[in-house]
Design a protein around this motif. Structure first.
Motif, PDB file in Angstrom:
ATOM      1  N   ILE A  11       0.718  -1.231  -0.009  1.00 52.19           N
ATOM      2  CA  ILE A  11       0.012  -0.022  -0.007  1.00 52.19           C
ATOM      3  C   ILE A  11       0.890   1.262  -0.098  1.00 52.19           C
ATOM      4  O   ILE A  11       2.078   1.200   0.342  1.00 52.19           O
ATOM      5  CB  ILE A  11      -0.946   0.059   1.291  1.00 52.19           C
ATOM      6  N   ALA A  12       0.374   2.300  -0.510  1.00 52.41           N
ATOM      7  CA  ALA A  12       1.084   3.643  -0.452  1.00 52.41           C
ATOM      8  C   ALA A  12      -0.006   4.649  -0.244  1.00 52.41           C
ATOM      9  O   ALA A  12      -0.970   4.747  -0.808  1.00 52.41           O
ATOM     10  CB  ALA A  12       1.767   3.735  -1.906  1.00 52.41           C
ATOM     11  N   VAL A  27       1.633   7.599 -12.654  1.00 48.72           N
ATOM     12  CA  VAL A  27       0.245   7.044 -13.466  1.00 48.72           C
ATOM     13  C   VAL A  27       0.886   6.775 -14.813  1.00 48.72           C
ATOM     14  O   VAL A  27       0.375   5.950 -15.454  1.00 48.72           O
ATOM     15  CB  VAL A  27      -0.811   8.113 -13.380  1.00 48.72           C
ATOM     16  N   GLY A  28       1.810   7.560 -15.399  1.00 50.20           N
ATOM     17  CA  GLY A  28       1.979   7.507 -16.792  1.00 50.20           C
ATOM     18  C   GLY A  28       2.917   6.120 -16.742  1.00 50.20           C
ATOM     19  O   GLY A  28       3.260   5.622 -17.934  1.00 50.20           O
ATOM     20  N   ASN A  29       3.619   5.633 -15.833  1.00 54.39           N
ATOM     21  CA  ASN A  29       4.439   4.382 -15.881  1.00 54.39           C
ATOM     22  C   ASN A  29       3.666   3.222 -15.241  1.00 54.39           C
ATOM     23  O   ASN A  29       4.110   2.097 -15.602  1.00 54.39           O
ATOM     24  CB  ASN A  29       5.786   4.714 -14.927  1.00 54.39           C
ATOM     25  N   LEU A  30       2.513   3.407 -14.998  1.00 53.11           N
ATOM     26  CA  LEU A  30       1.794   2.058 -14.397  1.00 53.11           C
ATOM     27  C   LEU A  30       1.371   1.143 -15.533  1.00 53.11           C
ATOM     28  O   LEU A  30       1.989  -0.252 -15.178  1.00 53.11           O
ATOM     29  CB  LEU A  30       0.430   2.376 -13.860  1.00 53.11           C
ATOM     30  N   GLU A  31       1.173   1.505 -16.560  1.00 48.57           N
ATOM     31  CA  GLU A  31       1.131   0.378 -17.566  1.00 48.57           C
ATOM     32  C   GLU A  31       2.342  -0.315 -18.298  1.00 48.57           C
ATOM     33  O   GLU A  31       2.153  -1.624 -18.349  1.00 48.57           O
ATOM     34  CB  GLU A  31       0.346   0.999 -19.029  1.00 48.57           C
ATOM     35  N   ARG A  32       3.421   0.374 -18.303  1.00 47.77           N
ATOM     36  CA  ARG A  32       4.664  -0.424 -18.439  1.00 47.77           C
ATOM     37  C   ARG A  32       4.892  -0.952 -17.366  1.00 47.77           C
ATOM     38  O   ARG A  32       5.417  -2.320 -17.670  1.00 47.77           O
ATOM     39  CB  ARG A  32       5.616   0.891 -18.829  1.00 47.77           C
ATOM     40  N   ILE A  33       4.813  -0.757 -16.189  1.00 44.14           N
ATOM     41  CA  ILE A  33       5.521  -1.446 -14.941  1.00 44.14           C
ATOM     42  C   ILE A  33       4.352  -2.730 -14.758  1.00 44.14           C
ATOM     43  O   ILE A  33       5.042  -3.691 -14.587  1.00 44.14           O
ATOM     44  CB  ILE A  33       5.732  -0.577 -13.710  1.00 44.14           C
ATOM     45  N   ASN A  34       3.106  -2.446 -15.144  1.00 53.19           N
ATOM     46  CA  ASN A  34       2.342  -3.501 -14.889  1.00 53.19           C
ATOM     47  C   ASN A  34       2.581  -4.649 -15.968  1.00 53.19           C
ATOM     48  O   ASN A  34       2.496  -5.910 -15.642  1.00 53.19           O
ATOM     49  CB  ASN A  34       0.896  -3.088 -14.945  1.00 53.19           C
ATOM     50  N   MET A  90      10.531   2.549  -7.727  1.00 52.04           N
ATOM     51  CA  MET A  90      10.403   2.463  -6.312  1.00 52.04           C
ATOM     52  C   MET A  90      11.491   3.631  -5.745  1.00 52.04           C
ATOM     53  O   MET A  90      11.243   4.010  -4.789  1.00 52.04           O
ATOM     54  CB  MET A  90      11.132   1.065  -5.908  1.00 52.04           C
ATOM     55  N   ARG A  91      12.568   3.777  -6.285  1.00 47.37           N
ATOM     56  CA  ARG A  91      13.498   4.782  -5.983  1.00 47.37           C
ATOM     57  C   ARG A  91      12.810   6.115  -6.190  1.00 47.37           C
ATOM     58  O   ARG A  91      13.463   6.898  -5.256  1.00 47.37           O
ATOM     59  CB  ARG A  91      14.586   4.678  -6.886  1.00 47.37           C
ATOM     60  N   ARG A  92      11.826   6.360  -6.760  1.00 51.28           N
ATOM     61  CA  ARG A  92      11.226   7.653  -6.913  1.00 51.28           C
ATOM     62  C   ARG A  92       9.922   7.921  -6.056  1.00 51.28           C
ATOM     63  O   ARG A  92       9.279   8.790  -6.073  1.00 51.28           O
ATOM     64  CB  ARG A  92      10.686   8.112  -8.373  1.00 51.28           C
ATOM     65  N   ARG A  93       9.762   6.643  -5.136  1.00 51.01           N
ATOM     66  CA  ARG A  93       8.300   6.861  -4.265  1.00 51.01           C
ATOM     67  C   ARG A  93       8.229   7.927  -3.415  1.00 51.01           C
ATOM     68  O   ARG A  93       7.283   8.370  -3.426  1.00 51.01           O
ATOM     69  CB  ARG A  93       8.159   5.299  -3.590  1.00 51.01           C
ATOM     70  N   LYS A  94       9.371   8.586  -2.902  1.00 54.23           N
ATOM     71  CA  LYS A  94       9.058   9.755  -2.168  1.00 54.23           C
ATOM     72  C   LYS A  94       8.574  10.779  -2.842  1.00 54.23           C
ATOM     73  O   LYS A  94       8.075  11.872  -2.149  1.00 54.23           O
ATOM     74  CB  LYS A  94      10.429   9.849  -1.523  1.00 54.23           C
ATOM     75  N   GLU A  95       8.767  10.776  -4.227  1.00 56.11           N
ATOM     76  CA  GLU A  95       8.088  11.872  -5.006  1.00 56.11           C
ATOM     77  C   GLU A  95       6.516  11.949  -5.074  1.00 56.11           C
ATOM     78  O   GLU A  95       5.936  13.039  -5.049  1.00 56.11           O
ATOM     79  CB  GLU A  95       8.488  12.054  -6.421  1.00 56.11           C
ATOM     80  N   TRP A  96       6.042  10.745  -4.864  1.00 56.79           N
ATOM     81  CA  TRP A  96       4.476  10.190  -5.062  1.00 56.79           C
ATOM     82  C   TRP A  96       3.829   9.919  -3.669  1.00 56.79           C
ATOM     83  O   TRP A  96       2.678  10.211  -3.573  1.00 56.79           O
ATOM     84  CB  TRP A  96       4.406   9.423  -5.905  1.00 56.79           C
ATOM     85  N   PHE A  97       4.651   9.618  -2.652  1.00 63.51           N
ATOM     86  CA  PHE A  97       3.935   8.709  -1.513  1.00 63.51           C
ATOM     87  C   PHE A  97       4.565   9.292  -0.112  1.00 63.51           C
ATOM     88  O   PHE A  97       5.829   9.389  -0.062  1.00 63.51           O
ATOM     89  CB  PHE A  97       4.001   7.175  -1.559  1.00 63.51           C
ATOM     90  N   ASP A 159      19.990  -8.640   3.087  1.00 63.82           N
ATOM     91  CA  ASP A 159      20.767  -7.903   2.523  1.00 63.82           C
ATOM     92  C   ASP A 159      20.843  -7.890   1.004  1.00 63.82           C
ATOM     93  O   ASP A 159      21.834  -7.070   0.307  1.00 63.82           O
ATOM     94  CB  ASP A 159      22.366  -8.591   3.048  1.00 63.82           C
ATOM     95  N   ALA A 160      19.996  -8.466   0.412  1.00 63.90           N
ATOM     96  CA  ALA A 160      19.792  -8.727  -0.964  1.00 63.90           C
ATOM     97  C   ALA A 160      18.973  -7.471  -1.691  1.00 63.90           C
ATOM     98  O   ALA A 160      18.970  -7.604  -2.908  1.00 63.90           O
ATOM     99  CB  ALA A 160      19.429  -9.934  -1.552  1.00 63.90           C
ATOM    100  N   CYS A 161      18.312  -6.793  -0.877  1.00 65.54           N
ATOM    101  CA  CYS A 161      17.520  -5.556  -1.214  1.00 65.54           C
ATOM    102  C   CYS A 161      18.445  -4.484  -1.366  1.00 65.54           C
ATOM    103  O   CYS A 161      18.999  -3.894  -0.616  1.00 65.54           O
ATOM    104  CB  CYS A 161      16.587  -5.289  -0.298  1.00 65.54           C
ATOM    105  N   PRO A 162      18.694  -3.928  -2.633  1.00 63.75           N
ATOM    106  CA  PRO A 162      19.239  -2.634  -2.985  1.00 63.75           C
ATOM    107  C   PRO A 162      18.658  -1.619  -2.197  1.00 63.75           C
ATOM    108  O   PRO A 162      17.677  -1.401  -1.938  1.00 63.75           O
ATOM    109  CB  PRO A 162      18.984  -2.639  -4.279  1.00 63.75           C
ATOM    110  N   ALA A 163      19.829  -0.799  -1.743  1.00 60.73           N
ATOM    111  CA  ALA A 163      19.493   0.427  -0.931  1.00 60.73           C
ATOM    112  C   ALA A 163      18.424   1.516  -2.089  1.00 60.73           C
ATOM    113  O   ALA A 163      18.651   1.263  -3.222  1.00 60.73           O
ATOM    114  CB  ALA A 163      20.577   1.608  -0.815  1.00 60.73           C
ATOM    115  N   LEU A 164      17.410   1.908  -1.428  1.00 59.51           N
ATOM    116  CA  LEU A 164      16.534   2.801  -1.897  1.00 59.51           C
ATOM    117  C   LEU A 164      16.425   4.043  -1.984  1.00 59.51           C
ATOM    118  O   LEU A 164      16.308   4.648  -0.726  1.00 59.51           O
ATOM    119  CB  LEU A 164      15.068   2.072  -1.972  1.00 59.51           C
TER     120      LEU A 164
END
Length: 164
Positions: A11-12, A27-34, A90-97, A159-164
Motif C-alpha cells: 500500500i502507498a 500514473v504514466g508508468n503504471l501500464e509499463r510496469i504492470n 521504487m526509488r522515486r516513491r518519495k516524490e509521490w507517496f 541484505d539482498a535488497c538494494p538501497a532505495l
C-alpha cells in the motif's frame, strides 16, 4: 503444478490526488510496469479493475492505493521488485507517496487455485503489523517457506535488497 503460490500486498499513501500533476509521472508508468510484472518469470496474477490497474480501489482509505499480486515464489517476486525497471519507480516513491509508520508490504502463501481478496490482504497486513513476521504474514526481510516445506524461515533477502 505447485500446491501453493505467494500472494503480496503493498500500500502507498498518496501525497496528492491520483489525477494531479504531481502523480502524472507515476500514473504514466503504471501500464509499463504492470506489463513488466505480467511478463516476468514467476508472475501468476495481479489485482486490477477494468482500467488495467488497481488505483481506483481504496480499501485503506481515500488517500491510500493498493497493489496486490500473486507469484510462484518469493524469489520471483524479489527479482521483479529489485532487479527490473520496477526498481527505478521504487526509488522515486518519495516524490509521490508519504512514509507510513507501519508495515506497508505483506506476503503470504495461498493455495495455487485461490485468488486472494482485498479483505484477506487487509487481514494479513493487520496480522503482520500486530505480530511481526510469521508464517502467516511476512516480508522480504523475514520470509517463510511455503507450507509443507522442510526449510525454516529465512532472512536471506535482508541484505539482498538494494538501497532505495
Amino acid at each position: 503444478m505447485r500446491d501453493f503460490v505467494l500472494a503480496q500486498l503493498n500500500i502507498a499513501e498518496l501525497l496528492a490526488p491520483i489525477d494531479s500533476p504531481r502523480l502524472a509521472d507515476f500514473v504514466g508508468n503504471l501500464e509499463r510496469i504492470n506489463a513488466l510484472a505480467e511478463q516476468s518469470p514467476g508472475f501468476v496474477w495481479r489485482l486490477q479493475t477494468d482500467d488495467g490497474d488497481a488505483t481506483a480501489l481504496r480499501p485503506f482509505g481515500e488517500n491510500c492505493i493498493v497493489n496486490m499480486s500473486v507469484w510462484q515464489d518469493v524469489e520471483s517476486l524479489h527479482h521483479y521488485v529489485f532487479h527490473t525497471a520496477h526498481l527505478e519507480i521504487m526509488r522515486r516513491r518519495k516524490e509521490w507517496f508519504g512514509r507510513l509508520k507501519q508495515a506497508t508490504t505483506v506476503m503470504w502463501w495461498i493455495q495455487a487455485d485461490h485468488i486472494p481478496t482485498v479483505v484477506e490482504a487487509k487481514e494479513k497486513l493487520g496480522h503482520l503489523r500486530a505480530h511481526g513476521p510469521t508464517a502467516e504474514a511476512f516480508t522480504f526481510k523475514r520470509s517463510y517457506p511455503m507450507p509443507g516445506s522442510d526449510t525454516q524461515g529465512t532472512d536471506a533477502f535482508e541484505d539482498a535488497c538494494p538501497a532505495l
